[in-house]
Write an enzyme that holds these catalytic residues in place. Sequence first.
Site, PDB file in Angstrom:
ATOM      1  N   ARG A  92      40.475  40.577 101.457  1.00  0.00           N
ATOM      2  CA  ARG A  92      41.322  41.014 100.326  1.00  0.00           C
ATOM      3  C   ARG A  92      40.557  40.940  99.018  1.00  0.00           C
ATOM      4  O   ARG A  92      39.750  40.038  98.809  1.00  0.00           O
ATOM      5  CB  ARG A  92      42.562  40.122 100.236  1.00  0.00           C
ATOM      6  CG  ARG A  92      43.263  39.962 101.552  1.00  0.00           C
ATOM      7  CD  ARG A  92      44.353  38.928 101.478  1.00  0.00           C
ATOM      8  NE  ARG A  92      45.565  39.486 100.911  1.00  0.00           N
ATOM      9  CZ  ARG A  92      46.617  38.754 100.612  1.00  0.00           C
ATOM     10  NH1 ARG A  92      46.597  37.451 100.757  1.00  0.00           N
ATOM     11  NH2 ARG A  92      47.698  39.319 100.133  1.00  0.00           N
ATOM     12  N   HIS A 454      55.953  48.539  96.004  1.00  0.00           N
ATOM     13  CA  HIS A 454      54.922  49.048  95.090  1.00  0.00           C
ATOM     14  C   HIS A 454      55.538  49.593  93.813  1.00  0.00           C
ATOM     15  O   HIS A 454      55.120  49.260  92.698  1.00  0.00           O
ATOM     16  CB  HIS A 454      54.124  50.141  95.809  1.00  0.00           C
ATOM     17  CG  HIS A 454      53.085  50.765  94.943  1.00  0.00           C
ATOM     18  ND1 HIS A 454      53.335  51.898  94.211  1.00  0.00           N
ATOM     19  CD2 HIS A 454      51.827  50.388  94.650  1.00  0.00           C
ATOM     20  CE1 HIS A 454      52.256  52.192  93.530  1.00  0.00           C
ATOM     21  NE2 HIS A 454      51.321  51.304  93.775  1.00  0.00           N
ATOM     22  N   ARG A 616      49.561  56.461  49.465  1.00  0.00           N
ATOM     23  CA  ARG A 616      48.273  57.154  49.471  1.00  0.00           C
ATOM     24  C   ARG A 616      48.428  58.529  48.852  1.00  0.00           C
ATOM     25  O   ARG A 616      49.383  59.256  49.161  1.00  0.00           O
ATOM     26  CB  ARG A 616      47.760  57.291  50.901  1.00  0.00           C
ATOM     27  CG  ARG A 616      46.410  57.975  50.947  1.00  0.00           C
ATOM     28  CD  ARG A 616      45.920  58.109  52.337  1.00  0.00           C
ATOM     29  NE  ARG A 616      46.625  59.143  53.065  1.00  0.00           N
ATOM     30  CZ  ARG A 616      46.351  59.459  54.329  1.00  0.00           C
ATOM     31  NH1 ARG A 616      45.426  58.793  54.992  1.00  0.00           N
ATOM     32  NH2 ARG A 616      47.012  60.422  54.922  1.00  0.00           N
ATOM     33  N   GLY A 766      40.590  53.004  56.968  1.00  0.00           N
ATOM     34  CA  GLY A 766      41.184  54.135  57.685  1.00  0.00           C
ATOM     35  C   GLY A 766      40.315  54.345  58.918  1.00  0.00           C
ATOM     36  O   GLY A 766      39.392  55.164  58.924  1.00  0.00           O
ATOM     37  N   ASN A 768      40.818  55.683  61.688  1.00  0.00           N
ATOM     38  CA  ASN A 768      40.855  56.961  62.415  1.00  0.00           C
ATOM     39  C   ASN A 768      39.665  57.802  61.952  1.00  0.00           C
ATOM     40  O   ASN A 768      38.861  58.279  62.755  1.00  0.00           O
ATOM     41  CB  ASN A 768      42.145  57.724  62.140  1.00  0.00           C
ATOM     42  CG  ASN A 768      43.370  56.942  62.540  1.00  0.00           C
ATOM     43  OD1 ASN A 768      43.298  56.072  63.395  1.00  0.00           O
ATOM     44  ND2 ASN A 768      44.498  57.229  61.909  1.00  0.00           N
ATOM     45  N   CYS A 831      44.741  50.540  58.353  1.00  0.00           N
ATOM     46  CA  CYS A 831      45.933  51.351  58.596  1.00  0.00           C
ATOM     47  C   CYS A 831      45.661  52.491  59.578  1.00  0.00           C
ATOM     48  O   CYS A 831      46.500  53.347  59.788  1.00  0.00           O
ATOM     49  CB  CYS A 831      46.514  51.884  57.293  1.00  0.00           C
ATOM     50  SG  CYS A 831      45.364  52.929  56.408  1.00  0.00           S
TER      51      CYS A 831
HETATM   52  C1  PEP Z   1      42.682  56.918  58.933  1.00  0.00           C
HETATM   53  O1  PEP Z   1      41.840  57.784  58.751  1.00  0.00           O
HETATM   54  O2  PEP Z   1      42.509  55.926  59.631  1.00  0.00           O
HETATM   55  C2  PEP Z   1      43.993  57.031  58.275  1.00  0.00           C
HETATM   56  C3  PEP Z   1      44.888  56.072  58.372  1.00  0.00           C
HETATM   57  O3  PEP Z   1      44.258  58.194  57.645  1.00  0.00           O
HETATM   58  P1  PEP Z   1      44.691  59.549  58.396  1.00  0.00           P
HETATM   59  O4  PEP Z   1      44.960  59.185  59.810  1.00  0.00           O
HETATM   60  O5  PEP Z   1      45.886  60.024  57.656  1.00  0.00           O
HETATM   61  O6  PEP Z   1      43.499  60.394  58.186  1.00  0.00           O
HETATM   62 MG    MG Z   2      42.051  59.182  57.096  1.00  0.00          MG
END
Ligand code: PEP
Ligand code: MG
Length: 874
Positions: A92, A454, A616, A766, A768, A831
Amino acid sequence: MTKYVYLFTEGNAGMRNLLGGKGANLAEMTGLGLPVPQGFTISTEACTQYYEDGKQINSAIQAEIMENIKKMEEITGKKFGDDENPLLVSVRSGARASMPGMMDTILNLGLNEKVVEVMAKKSGNARWAYDCYRRFIQMYSDVVMEVGKKYFEELIDKMKIEKGITQDVDLTADDLKTLAGQFKAEYRLKIGEDFPSDPVDQLMGAIKAVFRSWDNPRANVYRRDNDIPYSWGTAVNVQMMAFGNLGETSGTGVAFTRDPATGEKKLMGEFLMNAQGEDVVAGVRTPQKIDQLKEVMPEVYNQFVEICNTLENHYHDMQDMEFTIEDKKLYMLQTRNGKRTAQAALKIACDLVDEGMITEEQAVLMIEPRNLDTLLHPQFDIAALKAAKAIGKGLGASPGAACGSIVFSAEDAEKAKAQGKKVVLVRLETSPEDITGMKAAQGILTVRGGMTSHAAVVARGMGTCCVSGCSEIAMDEANKTFTLAGKKFVEGDSISIDGSTGNIYDGIIPTVDATIAGEFGRIMGLADKFRTMKVRTNADTPRDAKKARELGAEGIGLCRTEHMFFEADRIAAFREMICADTIEEREAALSKIEPVQQADFEALYEALEGYPVTIRFLDPPLHEFVPTEEADIELLAKTQGKSVDTIKSIINSLHEFNPMMGHRGCRLAVTYPEIARMQTKAIIKAAINVKKNHPDWDLVPEIMIPLICEIKELKVVKNVVVSTADELIKNAGIDLKYEVGTMIEIPRAALTADEIATEAQFFCFGTNDLTQMTYGFSRDDAGKFLNAYYYSKIFESDPFARLDQNGVGKLMSMAIKLGKGVRPDLHVGICGEHGGDPTSVEFCNTLGLTYVSCSPFRVPIARLAAAQAAIKQK
Ligand code: PEP
Ligand code: MG
C-alpha cells in the site's frame, strides 16, 4: 549507506517525512502494543531514488527489501513464495500527507497456482483461497498493469447472471476458481504475456507501481490543489495479510472516532463480514453500521472501542481507522487523523479544547483554511426548503447545498463547467478517474456506497456537497437516465441535493449566503487573538464591502474604481470619457462621472465604519471598456455629436497590441491629469461628507496610484492629488488627513522602492501584475500553456494563484527593505489574488506585511491562515 527500509518495530509517528503517514502510524501503533499485522515500510527517499535511477528500483534497495522480507518471515513464521506455509502480503502507498485516490491497495500478493491450491487444501476453505486469488489477479492487473477493473467486473457479472445470483458472496469455490482462470486469460489478452507467478516479481512490480503512482495525473492534480510538493515522494508499506474473507467469523471495516460529517463525538463506521478492504470503500456491497458489530461479535467490538479510545487519546485528534477481523481476531491496519468536513473540523477543534485535549493554539492550527470555503458557500433557503418535498434520500455524505442540471459522467461535468453551467454529477458509484469531474460539479449523487465510499471521502476532502448511497435510484448510466420516485430524469434536468440530510429534490431550490456563527465564530475569534497581520478586502461595491465586514475584514485594501462602471447605466459616461478627443469633451464626461463616484465612495466609507479604505485610481485596460455593439457605438456617437465613423476610428485608434502593458494605470493619469483630479475630488468630498456625519470615525482615505515604475511618474500624479485635495479640505474647514501611496506591481518599482518610498506613504503589492511582469507571462494567456509546465514538472502550481516566493517574493522582500529604510512607518500590504491563498498568506506574514487583502469570501480563510502563520513563527 542510506537505510531505505524500516520494520514497523523500527519506526514511530515522528518519522512521517521518511515513512509516510501510514507507515509512521503503523509503527506507532506497533509501539503502543496494538494488534498490527507486522511488516515494513520502504521510505519516501527510496521513491526519490527510484525516479533518480530512471524509474528503477536499484539492486541495493531490492536487496534491502528482500532482507526485510526475511525478517518478516522470522516474525510471522511464514515463508514468502513457499507452497506449504506461504506468507501473503499487502502493498500500500503512504505519502507524508494522505492523498485519497492516489493508488489502490494490492492485497493477497504472493499467490500463484501452486500456493492457492495448497492454501485451499490446508485451510479446508477453498472458497476463501480462490476468492483471495481472483482478487489478487484483479487488483494486480488493475493497479500494476493498468488493465482496468471493468473487464474483470464484467466477467464477474457474467458469471453471476449465468448462475442466477446477485451477490459476490454467493459465488462458490469452483466459480471463483473458474473466474481466476478467466482473469488470467484476460490479463494475457491485454498484456500479451502470462500473469507473473513468481512472488518476488510480483512484489517488485507492485512496489514500482506505487512509486509510479506518485506521478500519475490524478496525484499531480491532487498535489497542486493541496499544496503538496512533488519532491516529497511516497512510501510503500508491505504488511502481512490478515484475512477478512475467511468466512462468517471474519470481516473488515473502517471507522472514525467522531462523525467526520458533523464532528459529533461518537464512533462512526461501517463493516462487512466475509470481505476484504476494498469491498467496504468501493461501495459494491452496502456495509453494516459499526454499532451492529456489538451484536455480531461483542468481544471484538469492545476491544475495538478500547483501541479507538487509546488512539484518540494518543493522537489528540479524531482518528480514521481500518481494521480486519480474521476468524474473531482483530487487527488494526491503519490509523490517521481523519479527513472531515469544515463543519466537523470546527466542532472537533472546539470540543477537543473543552475536553482539555489540546490548546487553543493547537485548535487554530488544526483547521485547514482552504476548507472554510465550503462554510461560506450558500445553503438552501430555509423557507424554500420547507416548501420543497424530497423525492428521495441517500446518505448526507458531505454537507452543503447543491443544485444544477444532471450530468452522468465526469467528462460531461467538466465540459458543462467550461461552459459556465452548474451541474450535479449523478453516478452509480465514483472512482478515482472521476476526480476532475467531481471538482467541476456543484454536487455529487451516487446510487451505491456508504459514508466511507470513494465519493463520500473525496467530496468531503474537496468540500463539495455529496449525497451517497441512494439505492432508490434505478440507474441507466449507459443511456444517461435514471428513475427516482416514479419520475424519469435525463441529462440536463434540474435537481437539488442536500449534503447534510441526504435529501434529493426535483428542480432547483434557491440558496442563501452562509454566516459565521457557533463554532465557526469561536475559531475565528481564536484566530484573531493569535494573528498579528491584518486582513482587508478587495471590494468595489458597498454590497461587497458589507459582506466582507461581516466576514471580518478590517478595511478595504483595494477598490478597483474602474469596476464601478460595469453597470449598463454607468458605462455610457465612462465610454464618453475614453472616446473624448478634446479636453472639453473629457471634462464634460468626467463631470457626469464625478457625482456617481462620490456617492459610491460615501457608501464605501459608511460600510467600513471608520476602517481604512484604499481607493485605487482608474486602471482600466481600455479594450475592456470600449463599445463593440453597433447600438452602443451609435448611442455614443449621438451623445458626443459625432458620426458613427468618427467614433469607430477613435475606437480603432485605442487598439493596443498588448493592452496589459498598455495605456493603463498611472499612465492614464499622466496623459489626462483631469481624470486624477476628478477622482481626487470624489474621494475627498465623499470623505468630508461622511466625516461630518461621523466625527468619531478615524477616516483617512488612502489614495493608491497603480502601475508606477518610476518615482517621477508618481510625483506628477501625486502633485495633482495633493493640490486638489488640500484645496478642498481647506475650503471645507475640516481636519481631514489622507494618504497617497502606490502599488508595487512592476519589477522596476520594487527595484527602486527606496526612491519611490520618498513619495509613497504606503505600498501595496499588486502581485497579479508583479507575477505577470516578473515572469513575462500574460495574465490573460498563461492558462494556455501552464498545463504543459505542470506536465514537464517546471511548475507545481499556478504562480498567479500561489505566490512565487523565490522570484516575486524576493522582489517583495527587497522592496520592503528598501522602502522601510527610507520611511520606517511605511505600511505595506498585498492585494493581488495571492492575498487569499493560505500558503501565500503565510509567506506574507514572514515578510512582515501590515495586511493582506482578498475577495470578501476569502477573508475568513486569510484570517485563519494569518493566525496559523503567527503561531508557527512564534
Ligand atoms: C494586481 O496587479 O495584483 C492588482 C491587484 O491589480 P489588478 O489585478 O487590478 O491589475
Ligand atoms: Mg495590477
